[in-house]
Design an enzyme around this catalytic site. Structure first.
Site, mmCIF file in Angstrom:
data_model
loop_
_atom_site.group_PDB
_atom_site.id
_atom_site.type_symbol
_atom_site.label_atom_id
_atom_site.label_comp_id
_atom_site.label_asym_id
_atom_site.label_seq_id
_atom_site.Cartn_x
_atom_site.Cartn_y
_atom_site.Cartn_z
ATOM 1 C CB SER A 143 2.429 -89.403 -13.718
ATOM 2 O OG SER A 143 2.490 -90.443 -14.648
HETATM 3 N N1 SAH Z 1 6.983 -92.649 -15.674
HETATM 4 C C1 SAH Z 1 7.198 -91.598 -16.649
HETATM 5 C C2 SAH Z 1 5.925 -91.162 -17.341
HETATM 6 C C3 SAH Z 1 5.684 -92.031 -18.452
HETATM 7 S S1 SAH Z 1 4.435 -91.625 -19.629
HETATM 8 C C4 SAH Z 1 7.881 -90.402 -16.046
HETATM 9 O O1 SAH Z 1 8.093 -90.347 -14.832
HETATM 10 O O2 SAH Z 1 8.221 -89.505 -16.834
HETATM 11 C C5 SAH Z 1 4.275 -93.260 -20.268
HETATM 12 C C6 SAH Z 1 5.466 -93.775 -21.035
HETATM 13 O O3 SAH Z 1 5.198 -95.117 -21.353
HETATM 14 C C7 SAH Z 1 5.721 -93.051 -22.350
HETATM 15 O O4 SAH Z 1 7.020 -92.543 -22.371
HETATM 16 C C8 SAH Z 1 5.537 -94.156 -23.395
HETATM 17 O O5 SAH Z 1 6.424 -94.041 -24.495
HETATM 18 C C9 SAH Z 1 5.835 -95.399 -22.582
HETATM 19 N N2 SAH Z 1 5.298 -96.651 -23.101
HETATM 20 C C10 SAH Z 1 4.077 -96.891 -23.657
HETATM 21 N N3 SAH Z 1 3.971 -98.185 -24.010
HETATM 22 C C11 SAH Z 1 5.149 -98.786 -23.656
HETATM 23 C C12 SAH Z 1 5.679 -100.107 -23.798
HETATM 24 N N4 SAH Z 1 4.982 -101.094 -24.368
HETATM 25 N N5 SAH Z 1 6.912 -100.352 -23.328
HETATM 26 C C13 SAH Z 1 7.658 -99.373 -22.763
HETATM 27 N N6 SAH Z 1 7.228 -98.100 -22.627
HETATM 28 C C14 SAH Z 1 5.998 -97.810 -23.071
#
Ligand code: SAH
Length: 219
Positions: free
Chosen positions: A70
């Site tokens: 993000s």
């Molecule tokens: N906070 C992260 C950005 C994450 S992007 C950072 O600092 O890099 C969103 C993430 O959520 C992705 O990696 C995706 O794989 C994950 N995601 C989506 N659905 C999910 C679920 N049900 N459980 C765990 N992770 C999930």
């Protein structure tokens, strides 16, 4: 020579990070604890080397598997909203991605549990975080739509992927007085704050946002 280059590079990163913090202040982030936390985490070490020079820009960046880290403002804004000047206590993050936000959270929370559904990303996040030695962060390969029952209840829950509705397990795993911040929607998305009170839950719609979708199951 290599050492000098390394030191110069890290000095440049320190300056870029300080500029990022000043920019966030200019965008209206007021919580000094949150600004200090973002100022402590080397964001350039969470992205591919080819993108490192853009790590402190105000933009989301690709990590792997079509996911993104993000943009700094969104990380700062979400944590500021959740903190609301109080203790964040035990926190659950859904969507560890590259581990960047978990590292920021580690500086403002007592404990951080972060779950990621894609093992490849989780392994990378583990590596990134290992180098930073943050003893209060735990990562787990799991489907975050189910929360993380083994460590519940949580004082705060932060969701980094957009869902259609609030997963009931997440509400159930909130402590009394706890707060959950989650992007909801499809084409149009909104941050929604869910607060747990004695009698139930209160939901408040906040900023318009854009996140990758929350998916169920693991891979
Ligand atoms: N906070 C992260 C950005 C994450 S992007 C950072 O600092 O890099 C969103 C993430 O959520 C992705 O990696 C995706 O794989 C994950 N995601 C989506 N659905 C999910 C679920 N049900 N459980 C765990 N992770 C999930």
């Amino acid at each position: 020579m290599r050492n000098l280059a390394g030191e110069t590079g890290s000095l440049r990163a320190d300056h870029a990070r300080q500029r990022m913090v000043e920019r966030l202040r200019g965008y209206g982030i007021r919580d000094e604890g949150v600004l200090a936390a973002l100022g402590r985490v080397p964001r350039h070490r969470f992205v591919d080397e080819a993108l490192a020079s853009r790590a402190y820009d105000e933009t989301a960046l690709p990590i792997a598997r079509q996911q993104t880290i993000s943009q700094p403002f969104v990380v700062a804004r979400m944590i500021e909203l959740l903190r609301a000047g109080r203790e964040m206590g035990k926190t659950l993050e859904i969507g560890a991605g590259c581990g960047y936000q978990a590292a920021v959270l580690s500086h403002v929370c007592k404990e951080v549990y972060s779950v990621e559904r894609i093992r490849q990303l989780l392994d990378r996040a583990k590596e990134n975080l290992r180098e930073l030695r943050l003893p209060n962060v735990r990562l787990k390969h799991a489907d975050g739509t189910l929360g993380l029952l083994e460590a519940a209840p949580f004082d705060t829950i932060i969701v980094a992927a957009a869902a259609a509705t609030v997963p009931p397990e997440l509400k159930q795993q909130l402590a009394l007085g706890g707060r959950l911040l989650i992007p909801l929607g499809g084409g149009e998305q909104w941050l929604v704050m869910v607060e747990r009170h004695g009698g139930g839950f209160r939901e408040t719609r906040l900023d318009a946002v854009r996140f990758v979708p929350m998916l169920s199951g693991t891979e």
